[in-house]
Scaffold this motif. Sequence first.
Motif, PDB file in Angstrom:
ATOM      1  N   LEU A  56      29.805  44.381  33.698  1.00  0.00           N
ATOM      2  CA  LEU A  56      30.989  44.834  34.430  1.00  0.00           C
ATOM      3  C   LEU A  56      30.653  45.431  35.801  1.00  0.00           C
ATOM      4  O   LEU A  56      31.322  45.109  36.794  1.00  0.00           O
ATOM      5  N   PHE A  59      29.932  42.527  38.118  1.00  0.00           N
ATOM      6  CA  PHE A  59      31.145  41.842  38.557  1.00  0.00           C
ATOM      7  C   PHE A  59      31.858  42.622  39.660  1.00  0.00           C
ATOM      8  O   PHE A  59      32.401  42.037  40.602  1.00  0.00           O
ATOM      9  N   SER A  60      31.872  43.951  39.541  1.00  0.00           N
ATOM     10  CA  SER A  60      32.511  44.770  40.581  1.00  0.00           C
ATOM     11  C   SER A  60      31.877  44.516  41.940  1.00  0.00           C
ATOM     12  O   SER A  60      32.573  44.385  42.960  1.00  0.00           O
ATOM     13  N   ILE A  65      35.690  44.084  43.229  1.00  0.00           N
ATOM     14  CA  ILE A  65      36.844  44.510  42.439  1.00  0.00           C
ATOM     15  C   ILE A  65      36.592  45.898  41.848  1.00  0.00           C
ATOM     16  O   ILE A  65      35.460  46.372  41.806  1.00  0.00           O
ATOM     17  N   PRO A  67      36.509  48.887  38.798  1.00  0.00           N
ATOM     18  CA  PRO A  67      36.077  48.870  37.402  1.00  0.00           C
ATOM     19  C   PRO A  67      37.171  48.428  36.431  1.00  0.00           C
ATOM     20  O   PRO A  67      36.897  47.708  35.470  1.00  0.00           O
ATOM     21  N   SER A  69      39.622  46.368  37.003  1.00  0.00           N
ATOM     22  CA  SER A  69      39.762  44.910  37.119  1.00  0.00           C
ATOM     23  C   SER A  69      38.588  44.196  36.476  1.00  0.00           C
ATOM     24  O   SER A  69      38.754  43.168  35.807  1.00  0.00           O
ATOM     25  N   SER A  70      37.392  44.734  36.653  1.00  0.00           N
ATOM     26  CA  SER A  70      36.207  44.116  36.066  1.00  0.00           C
ATOM     27  C   SER A  70      36.289  44.087  34.543  1.00  0.00           C
ATOM     28  O   SER A  70      35.889  43.112  33.894  1.00  0.00           O
ATOM     29  N   SER A  71      36.836  45.144  33.947  1.00  0.00           N
ATOM     30  CA  SER A  71      36.934  45.215  32.482  1.00  0.00           C
ATOM     31  C   SER A  71      37.854  44.142  31.912  1.00  0.00           C
ATOM     32  O   SER A  71      37.802  43.840  30.716  1.00  0.00           O
ATOM     33  N   SER A  73      37.556  41.073  32.261  1.00  0.00           N
ATOM     34  CA  SER A  73      36.764  39.930  31.800  1.00  0.00           C
ATOM     35  C   SER A  73      36.522  39.989  30.299  1.00  0.00           C
ATOM     36  O   SER A  73      36.363  38.950  29.642  1.00  0.00           O
ATOM     37  N   TRP A 121      37.411  35.490  41.143  1.00  0.00           N
ATOM     38  CA  TRP A 121      37.764  36.318  39.993  1.00  0.00           C
ATOM     39  C   TRP A 121      38.925  35.736  39.177  1.00  0.00           C
ATOM     40  O   TRP A 121      38.859  35.745  37.936  1.00  0.00           O
ATOM     41  N   TYR A 261      28.646  51.917  34.295  1.00  0.00           N
ATOM     42  CA  TYR A 261      28.927  52.429  35.637  1.00  0.00           C
ATOM     43  C   TYR A 261      28.259  53.791  35.845  1.00  0.00           C
ATOM     44  O   TYR A 261      27.736  54.084  36.925  1.00  0.00           O
TER      45      TYR A 261
END
Length: 417
Positions: A56, A59-60, A65, A67, A69-71, A73, A121, A261
């Motif tokens: 995650l 991806f950020s 993006i 956190p 938004s990353s979650s 996935s 994304w 994170y």
Amino acid sequence: MSTSATFSEPQQTRPSSRRMTPRMTRATPEYRHASLALFLSGFATFSLLYCVQPLLPVFSNAFGITPASSSLSLSVSTVSLAIAILFAAPLSERFGRRELMFVALLASAALNIAAGCAPNWPAMLLLRTLEGITLGGVPAVAMTYLAEEVEPRELAAAMGLYVAGNALGGMIGRVGSGVLTQYFGWRTAMGLVGVIDMTAAVFFVLLLPRSRHFSPRGRLGVSYHISAWARHLFRSALPAVYLIGALIMGAFVTVFNYAGYRLTAAPYHFDQTQQGLLFSVYLFGVGASSVAGILSDRIGRQRVLPVGIATMMAGILLTMMASVPCIVIGISLLTMGFFTSHAIASGWVGRLAKTDRGHATSLYLLCYYMGSSVAGSAGGWFWSAWRWPGIAGFTLIILALAMGSAFWLAGRVRQAA
């Protein structure tokens, strides 16, 4: 994290010659082949589902993006899997258990490879949503196959091996993708996970014996399924179990989503390998679920469940300490408490549901994965606003609600007894 449920109970409606066919036992090679095949299916399912969790933060950075938004996935996959589980077993009645599981595993692995090549994304989220839908064709159907084909006195061992595959797949998917990302990048990591699980799918279909006791329930209308689900939703005790499943899974996934994170930032600066290895604490949970089953038989489910939830809360409080050992011990306690609570709650569903147990269990799984998706994504807002104290406060509130539900449930069970 492990899934052990069937959508519908097998019924013997085939000709008598099929009913007289002996079931698999540990003395037969078919049993060993089936056990290994279902182990591979569990491994593939949960390594594909959770391989993105340690990625995650990556991806950020890669897509620019937040956190939260990353979650997504992970969340979009668990939501679509939860919904797909409701429809997987009826499809297997028409197309066959073995065939549906093989196609589901193969398609899911291919979609994971495609997700590793996602150009943006939105494409990633679309591919992960489709992957969750195809993965829904495995968990419930796998347990149905075992219940139909294995001698009842041998079933527990076969189920145990399948659950072990779930747990190992969830851990290896997380650890492996984290380690591979550090050395080869996240795209290669996701691609390799897909290739490994595609290979597992091929061995699965080669090893798994064809169904010999497959007994379709016939054409049940939509109204029948809706009525069965409605009966369970309005039972006085079962909704509390569903709520507990959603809350404990939501807290568990939230902590693991955002621990990365925290630990990759100052002052810890974990690399991807170190972050991935954090998920090896999953092994503590596997042992805890077995102990929970033994304790529940001795002292009662209503006493063990609050202990599991309290252990999760103690673990979260310990993660608020600054030292790495305290954080690791806290996450270990969280994991042990979660597996204990989940083992008790999921087992309670079958005890409380007197009819259509498959429908009751599918509702539990739906709530379980919805809790993962909703809380896992909502945690991103708390992380962005208050960092780790926000995550800890959010999950402690969730678990306090779970604890209240557990005490209410225990009271209803005692009253009924």
